[in-house]
Design a protein around this motif. Structure first.
Motif, PDB file in Angstrom:
ATOM      1  N   LEU A   1      -6.638   4.112   2.055  1.00  9.17           N
ATOM      2  CA  LEU A   1      -5.721   3.986   3.184  1.00  9.17           C
ATOM      3  C   LEU A   1      -6.432   4.210   4.511  1.00  9.17           C
ATOM      4  CD1 LEU A   1      -2.580   5.924   1.858  1.00  9.17           C
ATOM      5  CD2 LEU A   1      -2.870   3.444   2.030  1.00  9.17           C
ATOM      6  N   LEU A   2      -7.385   5.111   4.520  1.00 11.14           N
ATOM      7  CA  LEU A   2      -8.130   5.408   5.739  1.00 11.14           C
ATOM      8  C   LEU A   2      -8.801   4.156   6.297  1.00 11.14           C
ATOM      9  CD1 LEU A   2      -9.074   7.688   7.665  1.00 11.14           C
ATOM     10  CD2 LEU A   2     -11.065   7.970   6.170  1.00 11.14           C
ATOM     11  N   PHE A   3      -9.262   3.286   5.404  1.00 16.04           N
ATOM     12  CA  PHE A   3      -9.963   2.083   5.838  1.00 16.04           C
ATOM     13  C   PHE A   3      -9.044   0.873   6.002  1.00 16.04           C
ATOM     14  CE2 PHE A   3     -13.435   4.599   4.041  1.00 16.04           C
ATOM     15  CZ  PHE A   3     -14.407   4.461   5.031  1.00 16.04           C
ATOM     16  N   LEU A   4      -7.976   0.796   5.219  1.00 23.90           N
ATOM     17  CA  LEU A   4      -7.148  -0.414   5.218  1.00 23.90           C
ATOM     18  C   LEU A   4      -5.878  -0.318   6.056  1.00 23.90           C
ATOM     19  CD1 LEU A   4      -7.359  -1.604   1.486  1.00 23.90           C
ATOM     20  CD2 LEU A   4      -8.723  -2.333   3.451  1.00 23.90           C
ATOM     21  N   LEU A   5      -5.337   0.893   6.211  1.00 24.16           N
ATOM     22  CA  LEU A   5      -4.064   1.033   6.915  1.00 24.16           C
ATOM     23  C   LEU A   5      -4.293   1.066   8.421  1.00 24.16           C
ATOM     24  CD1 LEU A   5      -1.096   1.356   6.019  1.00 24.16           C
ATOM     25  CD2 LEU A   5      -1.370   3.826   6.320  1.00 24.16           C
TER      26      LEU A   5
ATOM     27  N   GLU B   1       4.193  16.940   1.918  1.00 27.61           N
ATOM     28  CA  GLU B   1       4.996  15.766   1.586  1.00 27.61           C
ATOM     29  C   GLU B   1       6.066  15.486   2.636  1.00 27.61           C
ATOM     30  OE1 GLU B   1       6.539  15.151  -2.242  1.00 27.61           O
ATOM     31  OE2 GLU B   1       4.596  15.185  -3.253  1.00 27.61           O
ATOM     32  N   ALA B   2       6.485  16.528   3.358  1.00 25.55           N
ATOM     33  CA  ALA B   2       7.504  16.350   4.401  1.00 25.55           C
ATOM     34  C   ALA B   2       7.033  15.412   5.496  1.00 25.55           C
ATOM     35  CB  ALA B   2       7.879  17.708   4.993  1.00 25.55           C
ATOM     36  N   CYS B   3       5.724  15.290   5.664  1.00 28.12           N
ATOM     37  CA  CYS B   3       5.177  14.446   6.734  1.00 28.12           C
ATOM     38  C   CYS B   3       5.195  12.970   6.373  1.00 28.12           C
ATOM     39  CB  CYS B   3       3.737  14.868   7.041  1.00 28.12           C
ATOM     40  SG  CYS B   3       3.560  16.557   7.652  1.00 28.12           S
ATOM     41  N   TYR B   4       5.314  12.637   5.084  1.00 30.01           N
ATOM     42  CA  TYR B   4       5.080  11.254   4.674  1.00 30.01           C
ATOM     43  C   TYR B   4       6.243  10.303   4.962  1.00 30.01           C
ATOM     44  CZ  TYR B   4       4.666   7.059   1.971  1.00 30.01           C
ATOM     45  OH  TYR B   4       4.652   5.735   1.617  1.00 30.01           O
TER      46      TYR B   4
ATOM     47  N   LYS C   1       4.167  11.259  17.738  1.00 25.33           N
ATOM     48  CA  LYS C   1       3.237  11.683  18.784  1.00 25.33           C
ATOM     49  C   LYS C   1       1.798  11.220  18.520  1.00 25.33           C
ATOM     50  CE  LYS C   1       1.803  15.710  21.491  1.00 25.33           C
ATOM     51  NZ  LYS C   1       2.197  15.086  22.784  1.00 25.33           N
ATOM     52  N   TYR C   2       1.342  11.326  17.279  1.00 24.10           N
ATOM     53  CA  TYR C   2      -0.064  11.078  16.983  1.00 24.10           C
ATOM     54  C   TYR C   2      -0.333   9.767  16.238  1.00 24.10           C
ATOM     55  CZ  TYR C   2      -0.368  15.991  18.281  1.00 24.10           C
ATOM     56  OH  TYR C   2      -0.277  17.179  18.959  1.00 24.10           O
ATOM     57  N   GLY C   3       0.712   9.052  15.866  1.00 23.10           N
ATOM     58  CA  GLY C   3       0.520   7.802  15.150  1.00 23.10           C
ATOM     59  C   GLY C   3       0.854   7.922  13.676  1.00 23.10           C
ATOM     60  N   ARG C   4       1.343   6.828  13.109  1.00 19.43           N
ATOM     61  CA  ARG C   4       1.822   6.849  11.713  1.00 19.43           C
ATOM     62  C   ARG C   4       0.680   6.994  10.715  1.00 19.43           C
ATOM     63  NH1 ARG C   4       6.103   6.689  15.093  1.00 19.43           N
ATOM     64  NH2 ARG C   4       7.205   4.693  15.227  1.00 19.43           N
ATOM     65  N   LYS C   5      -0.397   6.219  10.920  1.00 14.45           N
ATOM     66  CA  LYS C   5      -1.496   6.206   9.954  1.00 14.45           C
ATOM     67  C   LYS C   5      -2.094   7.594   9.768  1.00 14.45           C
ATOM     68  CE  LYS C   5      -6.244   4.677   9.281  1.00 14.45           C
ATOM     69  NZ  LYS C   5      -7.357   3.811   9.745  1.00 14.45           N
ATOM     70  N   SER C   6      -2.387   8.282  10.858  1.00 17.83           N
ATOM     71  CA  SER C   6      -3.039   9.598  10.764  1.00 17.83           C
ATOM     72  C   SER C   6      -2.204  10.564   9.945  1.00 17.83           C
ATOM     73  CB  SER C   6      -3.267  10.167  12.167  1.00 17.83           C
ATOM     74  OG  SER C   6      -4.115   9.334  12.923  1.00 17.83           O
ATOM     75  N   VAL C   7      -0.891  10.556  10.186  1.00 18.11           N
ATOM     76  CA  VAL C   7      -0.003  11.474   9.473  1.00 18.11           C
ATOM     77  C   VAL C   7       0.092  11.097   8.000  1.00 18.11           C
ATOM     78  CG1 VAL C   7       2.381  12.290   9.302  1.00 18.11           C
ATOM     79  CG2 VAL C   7       1.301  12.064  11.546  1.00 18.11           C
ATOM     80  N   ILE C   8       0.169   9.805   7.708  1.00 13.98           N
ATOM     81  CA  ILE C   8       0.260   9.349   6.314  1.00 13.98           C
ATOM     82  C   ILE C   8      -0.986   9.743   5.524  1.00 13.98           C
ATOM     83  CG2 ILE C   8       0.276   7.307   4.829  1.00 13.98           C
ATOM     84  CD1 ILE C   8       2.092   5.986   6.965  1.00 13.98           C
TER      85      ILE C   8
ATOM     86  N   MET D   1       0.828  -1.209   0.000  1.00 14.92           N
ATOM     87  CA  MET D   1       0.000   0.000   0.000  1.00 14.92           C
ATOM     88  C   MET D   1       0.862   1.258   0.000  1.00 14.92           C
ATOM     89  SD  MET D   1      -3.303  -0.809   2.452  1.00 14.92           S
ATOM     90  CE  MET D   1      -2.359  -1.319   3.888  1.00 14.92           C
ATOM     91  N   LEU D   2       1.922   1.248   0.797  1.00 15.24           N
ATOM     92  CA  LEU D   2       2.774   2.427   0.897  1.00 15.24           C
ATOM     93  C   LEU D   2       3.703   2.579  -0.302  1.00 15.24           C
ATOM     94  CD1 LEU D   2       3.657   2.520   4.710  1.00 15.24           C
ATOM     95  CD2 LEU D   2       1.844   3.721   3.466  1.00 15.24           C
TER      96      LEU D   2
END
Length: 412
Positions: free
Chosen positions: A184-188, A116-119, A75-82, A18-19
């Motif tokens: 991604l919101l549903f699968l990651l 993009e810097a967050c990814y 701090k907030y989790g990988r999925k949310s930031v991605i 996915m990534l």
């Protein structure tokens, strides 16, 4: 909730898959503009300096915000930031296809750089969360190959512009990115939600992470400071290659513009594809018997690759230059597959994404400066071959400094 067997079998590799698509879009969307130069310049009546500023503004915002993007992931989790990152940069990509002025496009590029810097820090951190000792380098390398693919195929923007106009590419790929963010919101999933048998992952994500404390902890580690020096040298060399290799090949080997442009990206990227796979497999295998296995793979890679970069700058035979670019690309792939896994072995697990974000920041800022310095040196009639020879020596010295790194963690 997924059971342990599911989490430990196919899902970690599904995360990589996915990534990989996101990594492809990450580089494809950003590089699309460079292959559409002529119609964009024509539409807005831009000078070369104005067009160049579109890329510079992206790099500056991307580099400066990288540590903060990594911090948010810790701090907030990988999925949310991605998901946030993909959504914003895809929306900005669509917006770019509708801009009506140069200033509007410049603002869009700045926002794209920020998003993009967050990814990358979040994505690599999530992959290393799921992939432990036996598969960590290979999984990281496969993800990085998506960046290579996006960089390589970004050149298709020129053909898209010729067939349908330059705005079409931004609109279509931006819409695809928005659609994919919903998937991604549903699968990651973050590892904290993957299994109730991973209490340490849960604890890691639930800890309070403070930005100032993150930097204090990271910079108190001598091994992290060594990695910073190494990454600065790597940024200098990589960005001199990105920025000036087509010009060098054109002048040094007397190539046409098209052949020089293709050669500058093609051979190094092919080598890098080979390197991330082979380097990942070798490092994962070696790390089972030696905690420094991944580190040694990187050292071996550039110990062989840096002299070939020197050779490329010194030879007058283009076939030898091709071979040298391929070998250097392989060494770069060895590095890209193992850098994040090495970082996981030397810093506190709470600050993995923040640490990578800072490495990204320093590499991008210094690399961007060196693209400009390379132009200044060329204006001062310093031959690019000398610049690449010096860069190769610097890369070798920085690589050997990695011997001083102390590995703290031997298993995951």
């Amino acid at each position: 909730m997924a059971n342990s067997k599911t989490s430990n079998s196919y899902y970690p590799w599904l995360v990589v898959g996915m990534l990989w698509i996101v990594a492809f879009l990450n580089y494809f969307d950003r590089i699309l503009i460079t292959s559409m130069r002529d119609p964009i310049v024509s539409d807005f009546h831009l000078s070369d300096a104005q067009f160049g500023l579109l890329t510079s503004a992206f790099l500056w915002s991307y580099g400066i915000l990288s540590p903060l993007g990594g911090y948010f992931a810790d701090k907030y989790g990988r999925k949310s930031v991605i998901v946030f990152s993909v959504s914003v940069w895809s929306a900005v990509t669509i917006w770019t296809g509708f801009v009506t002025s140069y200033n509007e496009m410049l603002v869009a590029r700045i926002i794209m750089g920020i998003s993009e810097a967050c990814y990358i820090p979040a994505a690599l951190a999530l992959i290393t969360d799921y992939h432990k000792g036996r598969t960590r380098s290979l999984a990281t390398g496969l993800h990085i190959s998506g960046l290579y693919a996006g960089l390589t195929l970004g050149g298709l923007g020129g053909y898209i512009a010729e067939l349908w106009g330059w705005r079409y590419g931004f609109q279509v790929f931006g819409l695809f990115g928005i659609f994919y963010a919903v998937i991604l919101l549903f699968l990651l999933r973050d590892t904290s939600k993957a299994s109730d048998t991973q209490p340490e992952a849960i604890k890691t994500l639930e800890r309070q992470v403070n930005l100032v404390d993150s930097f204090k902890v990271l910079f108190s580690e001598s091994s992290f400071r060594i990695l910073l020096f190494y990454f600065c040298a790597l940024g200098i060399v990589n960005w001199l290659i990105y920025g000036w290799l087509p010009t060098f090949l054109k002048e040094h080997f007397h190539l046409g513009l098209g052949e020089a442009g293709f050669s500058a990206t093609g051979y190094v990227q092919v080598g890098s594809f080979i390197g991330v796979i082979c380097g990942g497999l070798l490092a994962d295998r070696w790390s089972r018997s030696n905690s420094k296995g991944r580190l040694y793979i990187v050292i071996i890679g550039f110990t062989l690759g840096a002299p070939f970069l020197f050779l490329m700058a010194s030879t007058s035979v283009f076939l030898i230059g091709i071979m040298a670019m391929l070998v250097y690309g392989i060494s770069r792939g060895f590095n890209d597959a193992n850098l994040m896994p090495i970082l996981c072995q030397i810093v506190d697990s709470r600050y993995i994404a923040t640490g990578y974000g800072f490495l990204n920041f320093l590499s991008t800022i210094i690399g961007g400066i060196m693209v400009y310095v390379g132009g200044m040196l060329k204006d001062a009639h310093v031959d690019l071959s000398i610049i690449y020879q010096v860069s190769a020596v610097l890369m070798l010295i920085a690589t050997w400094s990695l011997f001083a790194i102390k590995i703290k963690k031997t298993s995951y």
